[in-house]
Design a protein around this motif. Structure first.
Motif, short mmCIF file in Angstrom:
data_model
loop_
_atom_site.label_atom_id
_atom_site.label_comp_id
_atom_site.label_asym_id
_atom_site.label_seq_id
_atom_site.Cartn_x
_atom_site.Cartn_y
_atom_site.Cartn_z
N GLY A 158 -22.43 42.80 13.86
CA GLY A 158 -21.18 42.31 13.76
C GLY A 158 -20.16 43.34 13.19
O GLY A 158 -20.35 44.51 12.98
N ALA A 159 -18.99 42.95 13.02
CA ALA A 159 -17.70 43.86 12.63
C ALA A 159 -16.84 42.94 11.58
O ALA A 159 -16.86 41.44 11.82
CB ALA A 159 -17.22 44.46 13.57
N VAL A 160 -16.08 43.67 10.85
CA VAL A 160 -14.98 43.03 9.98
C VAL A 160 -13.73 43.78 10.16
O VAL A 160 -13.75 44.94 10.33
CB VAL A 160 -15.47 42.64 8.57
CG1 VAL A 160 -16.56 41.68 8.37
CG2 VAL A 160 -15.96 44.20 7.80
N ARG A 161 -12.33 43.13 10.23
CA ARG A 161 -11.35 43.77 9.88
C ARG A 161 -10.53 43.18 8.77
O ARG A 161 -10.49 41.91 8.62
CB ARG A 161 -10.57 43.55 11.42
CG ARG A 161 -11.07 44.42 12.49
CD ARG A 161 -10.22 43.82 13.78
NE ARG A 161 -10.75 44.62 14.78
CZ ARG A 161 -10.25 44.46 15.91
NH1 ARG A 161 -9.49 43.21 16.32
NH2 ARG A 161 -10.59 45.19 16.97
N PHE A 162 -9.78 44.13 8.16
CA PHE A 162 -8.76 43.48 6.98
C PHE A 162 -7.60 44.19 7.23
O PHE A 162 -7.46 45.59 7.36
CB PHE A 162 -9.64 44.09 5.61
CG PHE A 162 -8.41 43.45 4.66
CD1 PHE A 162 -8.36 42.21 4.25
CD2 PHE A 162 -8.08 44.35 4.04
CE1 PHE A 162 -7.32 42.08 3.14
CE2 PHE A 162 -7.14 44.20 2.86
CZ PHE A 162 -6.78 43.13 2.29
N ASP A 163 -6.26 43.32 7.08
CA ASP A 163 -5.06 43.92 7.06
C ASP A 163 -4.33 43.56 5.73
O ASP A 163 -4.33 42.15 5.71
CB ASP A 163 -4.23 43.62 8.36
CG ASP A 163 -2.94 44.22 8.60
OD1 ASP A 163 -2.40 44.76 7.29
OD2 ASP A 163 -2.55 44.49 9.61
N PHE A 164 -3.84 44.32 4.80
CA PHE A 164 -3.35 43.66 3.57
C PHE A 164 -2.26 42.93 3.84
O PHE A 164 -1.86 42.05 3.08
CB PHE A 164 -3.11 44.82 2.52
CG PHE A 164 -2.72 44.33 1.33
CD1 PHE A 164 -3.26 43.77 0.70
CD2 PHE A 164 -1.11 44.58 0.97
CE1 PHE A 164 -2.59 43.21 -0.56
CE2 PHE A 164 -0.57 44.36 -0.01
CZ PHE A 164 -1.49 43.50 -1.04
N GLU A 165 -1.21 43.11 4.89
CA GLU A 165 -0.17 42.29 5.22
C GLU A 165 -0.58 40.95 5.53
O GLU A 165 0.46 40.22 5.52
CB GLU A 165 0.73 43.17 6.14
CG GLU A 165 1.35 44.40 5.76
CD GLU A 165 2.28 45.13 6.77
OE1 GLU A 165 2.54 44.32 7.78
OE2 GLU A 165 3.21 46.05 6.25
N ARG A 166 -1.86 40.87 5.86
CA ARG A 166 -2.38 39.36 5.79
C ARG A 166 -3.52 39.36 5.03
O ARG A 166 -4.82 38.97 5.42
CB ARG A 166 -2.72 39.04 7.50
CG ARG A 166 -1.62 39.15 8.48
CD ARG A 166 -1.77 38.74 9.72
NE ARG A 166 -1.97 37.06 9.78
CZ ARG A 166 -1.14 36.30 9.98
NH1 ARG A 166 0.14 36.81 10.08
NH2 ARG A 166 -1.50 35.03 9.92
N MET A 167 -3.30 39.32 3.73
CA MET A 167 -4.36 39.64 2.64
C MET A 167 -5.13 38.58 2.48
O MET A 167 -6.29 38.67 2.12
CB MET A 167 -3.93 40.11 1.59
CG MET A 167 -3.10 38.99 0.73
SD MET A 167 -2.69 39.36 -1.11
CE MET A 167 -4.24 39.06 -1.92
N ASN A 168 -4.97 37.15 3.00
CA ASN A 168 -5.77 36.13 2.68
C ASN A 168 -6.70 35.91 3.94
O ASN A 168 -7.61 34.86 3.97
CB ASN A 168 -5.14 34.79 2.57
CG ASN A 168 -4.16 34.80 1.23
OD1 ASN A 168 -4.81 34.53 0.08
ND2 ASN A 168 -3.00 35.15 1.22
N GLU A 169 -6.64 36.73 4.91
CA GLU A 169 -7.57 36.70 6.02
C GLU A 169 -8.62 37.80 6.35
O GLU A 169 -8.18 38.98 6.09
CB GLU A 169 -6.61 36.45 7.31
CG GLU A 169 -5.65 35.36 7.29
CD GLU A 169 -4.85 35.39 8.53
OE1 GLU A 169 -4.03 34.53 8.69
OE2 GLU A 169 -4.77 36.24 9.45
#
Length: 268
Positions: A158-169
């Motif tokens: 699997g994989a994960v992505r995070f973007d602080f400008e959408r920090m709750n997702e």
């Protein structure tokens, strides 16, 4: 060294992005084996505030004061996030580039111009202890990006992505599903009833989002837990973590200036 030998003493470093619930959840998923073997990390911290050449030569542009530019200011955070989420050390910087786009800026007192003594952007490639590869980028010249701190981790399951400008997702891809069901899912990491990190301390139902300042509250809460003999929600960064991050930062600058690979074991 003093912190290492001191008995019953705790040290803390303010890498507060670990305290974004979505980043904490990414850490948990990797620790549970949900991603399997890690293949790729792609991390970038992108800002654009320095593109204006009329910005004066404030302390952030002075090497003797700031020590480093975008590299030390921004890459430090994404290096820590990569180490935190994957649980793997960075073993080698294989190549890097360092650039200062605006070489001189106006003096704050209006007395002419002075030399910029730090980088505006640093990019580097690295190897992870588990055999994976990683890329890191820090810049204050990414036109259009205000504070885009983002990371992707890709593994065999699997994989994960995070973007602080959408920090709750947190973006999550489950490669173990049958192919018709595979696709990127968006997890709103605010659900106390699902055990999302830190959610129980905030609002009564999912979907009530938190902000940047709340990462500092989460950090403070975990520090107080540790000082009280309890376990933090997720591991706290300490002086040893900061030292390892600093070694990677230094290795990247060496790789950029010497134009060759640098093993972390050679950086003291």
């Amino acid at each position: 060294a003093a912190a290492k030998v001191a008995e019953k003493q705790h040290t803390f470093v303010w890498y507060n992005y670990r305290r974004c619930p979505a980043v904490a959840l990414a850490h948990r998923l990797v620790k549970e084996g949900r991603l399997g073997r890690i293949f790729h990390v792609r991390a970038a911290y992108l800002q654009s505030w320095a593109t204006d050449p009329s910005i004066p030569l404030v302390w952030r542009f002075l090497g003797e004061v700031a020590g480093s530019g975008a590299h030390g200011d921004l890459n430090a955070h994404v290096i820590d996030m990569a180490r935190f989420i994957t649980g793997e050390a960075i073993t080698e910087v294989t190549g890097a580039i360092e650039e200062t786009f605006i070489k001189q800026r106006p003096m704050p007192d209006g007395s002419g111009k002075g030399d910029v003594g730090v980088d505006d952007a640093v990019l580097f490639l690295a190897r992870l202890a588990g055999g994976g590869v990683a890329s890191f980028e820090a810049t204050r010249f990414s036109t259009g990006d205000k504070n885009r701190n983002r990371i992707e981790v890709h593994g065999e399951k699997g994989a994960v992505r995070f973007d602080f400008e959408r920090m709750n997702e947190l973006k999550w891809y489950d490669a173990t599903l049958d192919r018709p069901g595979q696709g990127w899912a968006t997890i709103n990491v605010t659900r106390a009833d699902s055990g999302d990190p830190y959610a129980e301390a905030y609002w009564p139902a999912g979907g009530h989002i938190i902000g940047y300042v709340d990462t500092f509250m989460n950090m403070t809460a975990d520090i107080m837990k540790v000082l009280g003999g309890e376990q933090p929600t997720v591991p706290l960064p300490d002086f040893a973590d900061a030292y390892e991050t600093q070694k990677v930062l230094h290795a990247a600058l060496l790789a950029a200036r010497e134009r060759g690979p640098v093993k972390l074991s050679d950086v003291g």
